[in-house]
Design a protein around this motif. Structure first.
Motif, PDB file in Angstrom:
ATOM      1  N   GLU A 200      17.550  37.749  54.110  1.00  0.00           N
ATOM      2  CA  GLU A 200      16.598  38.456  54.962  1.00  0.00           C
ATOM      3  C   GLU A 200      17.260  38.869  56.281  1.00  0.00           C
ATOM      4  O   GLU A 200      18.000  38.100  56.894  1.00  0.00           O
ATOM      5  N   VAL A 201      17.011  40.101  56.686  1.00  0.00           N
ATOM      6  CA  VAL A 201      17.518  40.635  57.954  1.00  0.00           C
ATOM      7  C   VAL A 201      16.345  41.236  58.725  1.00  0.00           C
ATOM      8  O   VAL A 201      15.217  41.276  58.230  1.00  0.00           O
ATOM      9  N   ASP A 202      16.625  41.743  59.920  1.00  0.00           N
ATOM     10  CA  ASP A 202      15.563  42.294  60.764  1.00  0.00           C
ATOM     11  C   ASP A 202      15.490  43.818  60.723  1.00  0.00           C
ATOM     12  O   ASP A 202      14.475  44.406  61.108  1.00  0.00           O
ATOM     13  N   LEU A 203      16.569  44.459  60.249  1.00  0.00           N
ATOM     14  CA  LEU A 203      16.661  45.918  60.307  1.00  0.00           C
ATOM     15  C   LEU A 203      17.743  46.364  59.327  1.00  0.00           C
ATOM     16  O   LEU A 203      18.780  45.711  59.210  1.00  0.00           O
ATOM     17  N   VAL A 204      17.502  47.486  58.632  1.00  0.00           N
ATOM     18  CA  VAL A 204      18.471  47.988  57.649  1.00  0.00           C
ATOM     19  C   VAL A 204      18.838  49.438  57.971  1.00  0.00           C
ATOM     20  O   VAL A 204      17.952  50.287  58.145  1.00  0.00           O
ATOM     21  N   PHE A 205      20.151  49.706  58.029  1.00  0.00           N
ATOM     22  CA  PHE A 205      20.677  51.061  58.228  1.00  0.00           C
ATOM     23  C   PHE A 205      21.127  51.636  56.889  1.00  0.00           C
ATOM     24  O   PHE A 205      21.795  50.951  56.116  1.00  0.00           O
ATOM     25  N   PHE A 206      20.791  52.902  56.663  1.00  0.00           N
ATOM     26  CA  PHE A 206      21.209  53.599  55.450  1.00  0.00           C
ATOM     27  C   PHE A 206      22.118  54.769  55.794  1.00  0.00           C
ATOM     28  O   PHE A 206      21.922  55.450  56.807  1.00  0.00           O
ATOM     29  N   ASP A 207      23.090  55.017  54.931  1.00  0.00           N
ATOM     30  CA  ASP A 207      23.938  56.202  55.045  1.00  0.00           C
ATOM     31  C   ASP A 207      23.173  57.351  54.384  1.00  0.00           C
ATOM     32  O   ASP A 207      23.373  57.670  53.214  1.00  0.00           O
ATOM     33  N   GLY A 208      22.259  57.940  55.130  1.00  0.00           N
ATOM     34  CA  GLY A 208      21.401  58.990  54.597  1.00  0.00           C
ATOM     35  C   GLY A 208      20.257  59.248  55.565  1.00  0.00           C
ATOM     36  O   GLY A 208      20.269  58.744  56.689  1.00  0.00           O
TER      37      GLY A 208
ATOM     38  N   ILE B 217      16.205  58.746  51.727  1.00  0.00           N
ATOM     39  CA  ILE B 217      16.511  57.461  51.091  1.00  0.00           C
ATOM     40  C   ILE B 217      16.164  56.274  51.990  1.00  0.00           C
ATOM     41  O   ILE B 217      15.721  55.230  51.515  1.00  0.00           O
ATOM     42  N   ALA B 218      16.326  56.420  53.311  1.00  0.00           N
ATOM     43  CA  ALA B 218      16.006  55.317  54.224  1.00  0.00           C
ATOM     44  C   ALA B 218      14.501  55.058  54.280  1.00  0.00           C
ATOM     45  O   ALA B 218      14.062  53.925  54.463  1.00  0.00           O
ATOM     46  N   SER B 219      13.705  56.109  54.126  1.00  0.00           N
ATOM     47  CA  SER B 219      12.247  55.955  54.099  1.00  0.00           C
ATOM     48  C   SER B 219      11.785  55.440  52.735  1.00  0.00           C
ATOM     49  O   SER B 219      10.966  54.525  52.648  1.00  0.00           O
ATOM     50  N   HIS B 220      12.328  56.035  51.684  1.00  0.00           N
ATOM     51  CA  HIS B 220      11.921  55.680  50.331  1.00  0.00           C
ATOM     52  C   HIS B 220      12.239  54.210  50.028  1.00  0.00           C
ATOM     53  O   HIS B 220      11.347  53.424  49.681  1.00  0.00           O
ATOM     54  N   ILE B 221      13.501  53.820  50.187  1.00  0.00           N
ATOM     55  CA  ILE B 221      13.885  52.429  49.931  1.00  0.00           C
ATOM     56  C   ILE B 221      13.227  51.518  50.963  1.00  0.00           C
ATOM     57  O   ILE B 221      12.906  50.361  50.675  1.00  0.00           O
ATOM     58  N   GLY B 222      12.976  52.052  52.159  1.00  0.00           N
ATOM     59  CA  GLY B 222      12.313  51.260  53.187  1.00  0.00           C
ATOM     60  C   GLY B 222      10.940  50.770  52.762  1.00  0.00           C
ATOM     61  O   GLY B 222      10.498  49.701  53.175  1.00  0.00           O
TER      62      GLY B 222
END
Length: 225
Positions: free
Chosen positions: A102-110, A121-126
């Protein structure tokens, strides 16, 4: 990480677009009182034409030291279709995220909201996750924006054809090409900018996704892919 089960990935183009339109209604772009101490970065590379290698790094924040990583290798049969990247890469990324703490925030290359249907992709997978996400892309996919100034932290808004703010062009390194930042889900436009800049060191890209990319190249050799 905890992963929700939202829909099947094995769908045709028109059904995929309809799923994006429906899911877009669930995206929440608003101020979030989070103070992240652990952040993740997601990157996917292709060791072979139909082989995807998804890597997820975990870094402490704001120190940006690599703490651990996870990965997953999977078959990718869907061709790349602009605007439907998450349906091509999502299944492999989801499997890598399942093995991530578990983390607090996720960055996507997209992209996040800077997408034709507001669901990069960051919204969808989010939406599959229970933590906020941010998209930081190397190229503009949708909308228009001017180049930001040449100093670190300079920004320029990305506007949809209707004039809606959907993200920002951000200069992370002086006189180097900007990146394109948009919230994925669960935080504001302003926070997406602030966290992206704080997560970027001396290089152009945020350290979480930069480290994920570096590891993906190393793993190709180690795994004989």
């Amino acid at each position: 990480m905890k992963i929700k089960d939202l829909h099947s990935w094995n769908v045709g183009r028109s059904e995929a677009i309809e799923i994006q339109r429906l899911l877009r209604e669930n995206i929440l772009i608003k101020e979030n009182p989070i103070r992240p101490s652990l952040v993740a970065g997601v990157d996917l590379s292709f060791p072979d034409k139909n082989i995807g290698l998804a890597v997820v790094t975990v870094l402490n924040f704001p120190e940006l030291e690599l703490m651990q990583y996870s990965y997953h290798v999977g078959i990718i049969e869907r061709p790349y279709i602009p605007g439907l990247l998450s349906f091509r890469e999502g299944p492999v990324i989801i499997e890598a995220l399942k093995n991530t703490p578990e983390v607090d925030l996720v960055f996507f290359d997209g992209h996040g909201t800077a997408h034709p249907r507001g669901l990069g992709i960051a919204s969808h997978i989010g939406l599959f996750l229970e933590v906020p996400t941010i998209g930081v892309a190397k190229k503009l996919l949708y909308g228009k924006c001017d180049l930001p100034g040449n100093s670190r932290g300079d920004i320029s808004p990305i506007l949809s054809p209707a004039g809606e703010l959907i993200g920002y062009s951000l200069r992370t390194k002086p006189k180097v090409k900007p990146v394109y930042v948009s919230p994925g889900n669960g935080l504001s436009m302003k926070q997406a900018l602030e966290f992206s800049l704080k997560a970027t060191g001396i290089y152009r890209l945020p350290e979480p996704t930069r480290q994920a990319h570096i590891l993906s190249q190393k793993l190709k050799g180690q795994l004989n892919l």
